[in-house]
Design a protein around this motif. Structure first.
Motif, mmCIF file in Angstrom:
data_model
loop_
_atom_site.group_PDB
_atom_site.id
_atom_site.type_symbol
_atom_site.label_atom_id
_atom_site.label_comp_id
_atom_site.label_asym_id
_atom_site.label_seq_id
_atom_site.Cartn_x
_atom_site.Cartn_y
_atom_site.Cartn_z
ATOM 1 N N LEU A 111 0.668 -0.869 -0.215
ATOM 2 C CA LEU A 111 0.465 -0.189 0.183
ATOM 3 C C LEU A 111 0.643 1.371 -0.021
ATOM 4 C CD1 LEU A 111 -2.392 -1.241 2.740
ATOM 5 C CD2 LEU A 111 -2.698 -0.454 -0.070
ATOM 6 N N VAL A 112 0.341 1.795 -1.213
ATOM 7 C CA VAL A 112 1.439 3.506 -1.410
ATOM 8 C C VAL A 112 0.208 4.391 -0.287
ATOM 9 C CG1 VAL A 112 2.681 4.873 -3.095
ATOM 10 C CG2 VAL A 112 2.762 1.980 -3.035
ATOM 11 N N GLU A 113 1.421 5.609 0.444
ATOM 12 C CA GLU A 113 0.447 6.283 0.993
ATOM 13 C C GLU A 113 -0.157 7.580 -0.090
ATOM 14 O OE1 GLU A 113 0.722 10.576 3.510
ATOM 15 O OE2 GLU A 113 2.463 9.066 3.080
ATOM 16 N N GLY A 114 -1.239 7.738 -0.746
ATOM 17 C CA GLY A 114 -1.899 9.270 -2.169
ATOM 18 C C GLY A 114 -1.943 10.688 -1.425
ATOM 19 N N SER A 115 -2.701 10.935 -1.886
ATOM 20 C CA SER A 115 -2.931 12.069 -1.493
ATOM 21 C C SER A 115 -3.963 12.677 -0.800
ATOM 22 C CB SER A 115 -3.062 12.820 -2.796
ATOM 23 O OG SER A 115 -4.670 12.919 -3.684
ATOM 24 N N GLY A 116 -3.961 13.538 0.052
ATOM 25 C CA GLY A 116 -5.289 13.223 0.967
ATOM 26 C C GLY A 116 -4.878 13.760 2.363
ATOM 27 N N PHE A 117 -4.057 13.148 2.801
ATOM 28 C CA PHE A 117 -3.976 12.376 3.868
ATOM 29 C C PHE A 117 -2.770 14.005 4.696
ATOM 30 C CE2 PHE A 117 -4.097 8.178 1.623
ATOM 31 C CZ PHE A 117 -5.264 8.051 2.782
ATOM 32 N N ALA A 118 -3.231 14.524 6.328
ATOM 33 C CA ALA A 118 -2.359 15.228 6.713
ATOM 34 C C ALA A 118 -0.880 14.439 6.914
ATOM 35 C CB ALA A 118 -2.966 15.607 7.785
ATOM 36 N N GLN A 119 0.289 15.072 7.689
ATOM 37 C CA GLN A 119 0.986 14.192 8.334
ATOM 38 C C GLN A 119 1.525 13.486 9.115
ATOM 39 O OE1 GLN A 119 4.472 18.089 9.215
ATOM 40 N NE2 GLN A 119 5.939 16.266 9.316
ATOM 41 N N GLY A 141 1.282 -3.381 -6.163
ATOM 42 C CA GLY A 141 0.606 -1.818 -5.516
ATOM 43 C C GLY A 141 0.263 -0.927 -5.939
ATOM 44 N N ILE A 142 -0.482 -0.670 -4.555
ATOM 45 C CA ILE A 142 -2.132 0.055 -4.257
ATOM 46 C C ILE A 142 -1.353 1.524 -3.936
ATOM 47 C CG2 ILE A 142 -4.471 0.004 -3.573
ATOM 48 C CD1 ILE A 142 -3.720 -3.229 -3.637
ATOM 49 N N ARG A 143 -1.717 2.278 -4.079
ATOM 50 C CA ARG A 143 -2.134 3.312 -3.764
ATOM 51 C C ARG A 143 -3.037 4.425 -3.454
ATOM 52 N NH1 ARG A 143 -1.372 6.591 -8.471
ATOM 53 N NH2 ARG A 143 -3.889 7.319 -8.163
ATOM 54 N N VAL A 144 -3.760 4.514 -2.060
ATOM 55 C CA VAL A 144 -4.771 5.069 -1.370
ATOM 56 C C VAL A 144 -4.290 6.765 -1.165
ATOM 57 C CG1 VAL A 144 -5.735 4.802 1.102
ATOM 58 C CG2 VAL A 144 -4.153 3.525 -0.141
ATOM 59 N N ASP A 145 -5.360 7.360 -1.640
ATOM 60 C CA ASP A 145 -5.826 8.643 -1.533
ATOM 61 C C ASP A 145 -7.343 8.845 -0.823
ATOM 62 O OD1 ASP A 145 -3.981 9.450 -3.601
ATOM 63 O OD2 ASP A 145 -5.552 7.855 -4.593
ATOM 64 N N LYS A 146 -7.185 9.751 0.065
ATOM 65 C CA LYS A 146 -7.882 10.078 0.736
ATOM 66 C C LYS A 146 -9.129 10.967 0.337
ATOM 67 C CE LYS A 146 -9.369 11.399 5.489
ATOM 68 N NZ LYS A 146 -8.852 11.647 6.890
ATOM 69 N N LYS A 147 -10.579 10.798 0.046
ATOM 70 C CA LYS A 147 -11.242 12.438 0.406
ATOM 71 C C LYS A 147 -11.070 12.988 0.962
ATOM 72 C CE LYS A 147 -14.004 9.289 -3.937
ATOM 73 N NZ LYS A 147 -15.383 9.439 -4.232
ATOM 74 N N GLU A 148 -10.822 14.760 0.934
ATOM 75 C CA GLU A 148 -10.621 14.924 1.722
ATOM 76 C C GLU A 148 -12.162 16.236 2.231
ATOM 77 O OE1 GLU A 148 -8.794 19.098 1.201
ATOM 78 O OE2 GLU A 148 -6.359 17.787 1.071
ATOM 79 N N SER A 149 -13.076 15.790 1.290
ATOM 80 C CA SER A 149 -14.096 16.554 1.258
ATOM 81 C C SER A 149 -15.478 15.421 2.810
ATOM 82 C CB SER A 149 -15.162 16.489 0.244
ATOM 83 O OG SER A 149 -15.227 15.537 -0.640
ATOM 84 N N THR A 150 -14.834 13.548 1.988
ATOM 85 C CA THR A 150 -15.748 12.544 2.877
ATOM 86 C C THR A 150 -15.231 11.790 4.299
ATOM 87 O OG1 THR A 150 -15.579 11.268 0.764
ATOM 88 C CG2 THR A 150 -16.825 13.120 0.863
ATOM 89 N N GLY A 151 -13.645 11.262 3.490
ATOM 90 C CA GLY A 151 -12.702 10.736 3.901
ATOM 91 C C GLY A 151 -12.621 9.885 3.854
ATOM 92 N N ASP A 152 -13.495 9.670 2.580
ATOM 93 C CA ASP A 152 -13.097 8.228 2.147
ATOM 94 C C ASP A 152 -12.198 7.932 1.324
ATOM 95 O OD1 ASP A 152 -16.061 7.205 3.193
ATOM 96 O OD2 ASP A 152 -16.987 8.331 1.009
ATOM 97 N N TYR A 153 -11.861 6.915 1.062
ATOM 98 C CA TYR A 153 -10.366 6.698 0.178
ATOM 99 C C TYR A 153 -10.940 5.561 -1.550
ATOM 100 C CZ TYR A 153 -9.025 6.689 5.275
ATOM 101 O OH TYR A 153 -8.774 6.981 6.653
ATOM 102 N N THR A 154 -10.241 6.333 -1.950
ATOM 103 C CA THR A 154 -10.023 5.887 -3.734
ATOM 104 C C THR A 154 -9.098 4.186 -3.504
ATOM 105 O OG1 THR A 154 -8.660 7.256 -3.879
ATOM 106 C CG2 THR A 154 -11.354 7.147 -4.130
#
Length: 411
Positions: free
Chosen positions: A188-196, A288-301
């Motif tokens: 799992l690879v960190e994508g966008s939308g995550f705080a530090q 390899g799977i990238r995980v992104d977080k939607k800032e509006s809903t907090g859901d993951y893609t």
């Protein structure tokens, strides 16, 4: 036989597994076989890609492999039988201290001329039929043991090898054993939308789903064939960082079938492919799977960003001579020395250490400067806390710089 687990740091610990049970006659005339009096000498090693260990012959003290030896009939290879071979499933136990394998009993050449085929497999079992050996990969491959027993990941990893047409000799016969199951590796690879720091603290779990977990193995050629139905139970892989590995029976997964159940922050997601997928025997099947977080809903893609089939790489979960021999201590930050002493151990003599609880930079430098015999360190179940050492700040979940610079790990 399966070797930080968050980290494990071995160094030069396993030389080539040289096993021999020699009689005095072997040393009278090196290389010369005497009729019916010369012992067959074997050495075993794992054929895999070296990635993170200094030496990848890969067997641990006390590991047991089974060996069959079959005589030629003139110039014609003999057939491997369930019973009646020159050697029938002979136990060979690895002695790490001596870097040799000890046979349950001596096996002798028939004469000066008769060649042999040598078959070996690991882990040792009791095959009733060498052409149809029943084998099962285990469900909870994250489970390990501290009593000298191999973990469930290693117990699921079937190894097989054969050496053909060996002329009578007193020299050591090298028997390479190769992985015959498949390996599913998900990263799992960190994508966008995550705080530090949010990604590090996110609860993650990967399960391997919808696989057949039973197989029959032909010990004559090492082929593995799935048998029975798809198991209702998912395989729990072993985990190191953001990488999960599971031993899987080689098989084809139909298109559209859920292959992985990936849980993020308590929410399960399903991963499948639009076409059928083949778990290839003896190979790493990598995703390899990238995980992104939607800032509006907090859901993951989840997005598949890489997929490959590669040679089997050595791992830090199995086939490690130190994985079964850890001294386990529970520590508080800065208190590792006291924890070891309280456990009744001499820290100057410890070779293999597993730490639980919490540690900080002071403990790393204690290990570096005071534990000169330390050869392997298991930090799978410990939390590294931030702190100060010599006016230098260290961070959470980070090994301090030069932590093992002068330790045995660096030699």
């Amino acid at each position: 036989m399966h070797k930080l687990k968050k980290y494990i740091l071995p160094a030069g610990m396993i030389a080539v597994a040289m096993l021999s049970a020699c009689s005095d006659e072997d040393f009278i005339a090196p290389g010369q076989v005497t009729d019916g009096q010369s012992v067959i000498n074997l050495a075993g090693q794992i054929a895999q890609e070296a990635v993170s260990r200094v030496n990848d012959d890969g067997f641990a003290d006390g590991d047991v492999m089974g060996v069959y030896i079959v005589d030629y009939n003139g110039n014609v290879p003999g057939n491997l039988l369930s019973k009646g071979n020159r050697g029938d499933n002979v136990r060979h136990t690895f002695n790490e201290a001596a870097y040799r394998w000890n046979s349950a009993y001596d096996l002798y050449w028939k004469d000066k001329h008769t060649r042999i085929d040598v078959y070996g497999y690991y882990p040792f079992g009791s095959p009733d039929d060498v052409n149809n050996y029943n084998f099962t990969v285990l469900t909870n491959q994250a489970r390990t043991y501290d009593n000298g027993t191999m973990g469930d990941y290693e117990a699921s990893d079937f190894l097989w090898g054969k050496v053909e047409g060996v002329e009578p000799t007193t020299n050591v016969i090298r028997l390479p054993l190769a992985h015959r199951m498949a390996n599913a590796r998900v990263t799992l690879v960190e994508g966008s939308g995550f705080a530090q720091g949010e990604w590090v603290g996110l609860e993650k779990q990967v399960l391997v789903t919808n696989t057949i977990q039973d197989a029959v193995i032909n010990l004559a050629d090492g082929t593995v064939t799935p048998t029975g139905d798809v198991s209702p139970n998912s395989i729990i892989p072993t985990k190191r960082g953001d990488e999960w590995r599971a031993i899987v029976v080689p098989q084809t997964v139909p298109a559209g079938t859920t292959m992985f159940s990936i849980t993020l922050g308590g929410i399960p997601y399903k991963f499948s492919k639009n076409e059928e997928f083949v778990y290839v025997s003896g190979k790493m099947n990598n995703f390899g799977i990238r995980v992104d977080k939607k800032e509006s809903t907090g859901d993951y893609t989840l997005t598949l960003i890489s997929e490959s089939i590669t040679p089997w790489e050595s791992d830090l979960v199995s086939h490690d001579a130190t994985s079964k021999e850890y001294v386990i201590v529970n520590s508080e930050p800065g208190g590792l020395k006291n924890a070891i002493v309280a456990a009744g151990k001499d820290y100057t003599q410890l070779k293999n250490l597993k730490i639980t609880g919490q540690i900080d930079s002071r403990d790393f430098y204690f290990m570096r400067d005071s534990m000169n015999m330390l050869r392997a360190l298991n930090l799978k179940e410990v939390r590294i806390k931030s702190g100060f050492y010599n006016n230098t700040k260290t961070l959470d979940d980070q090994i301090p710089g030069s932590a093992f610079y002068t330790n045995a790990f660096s030699r």
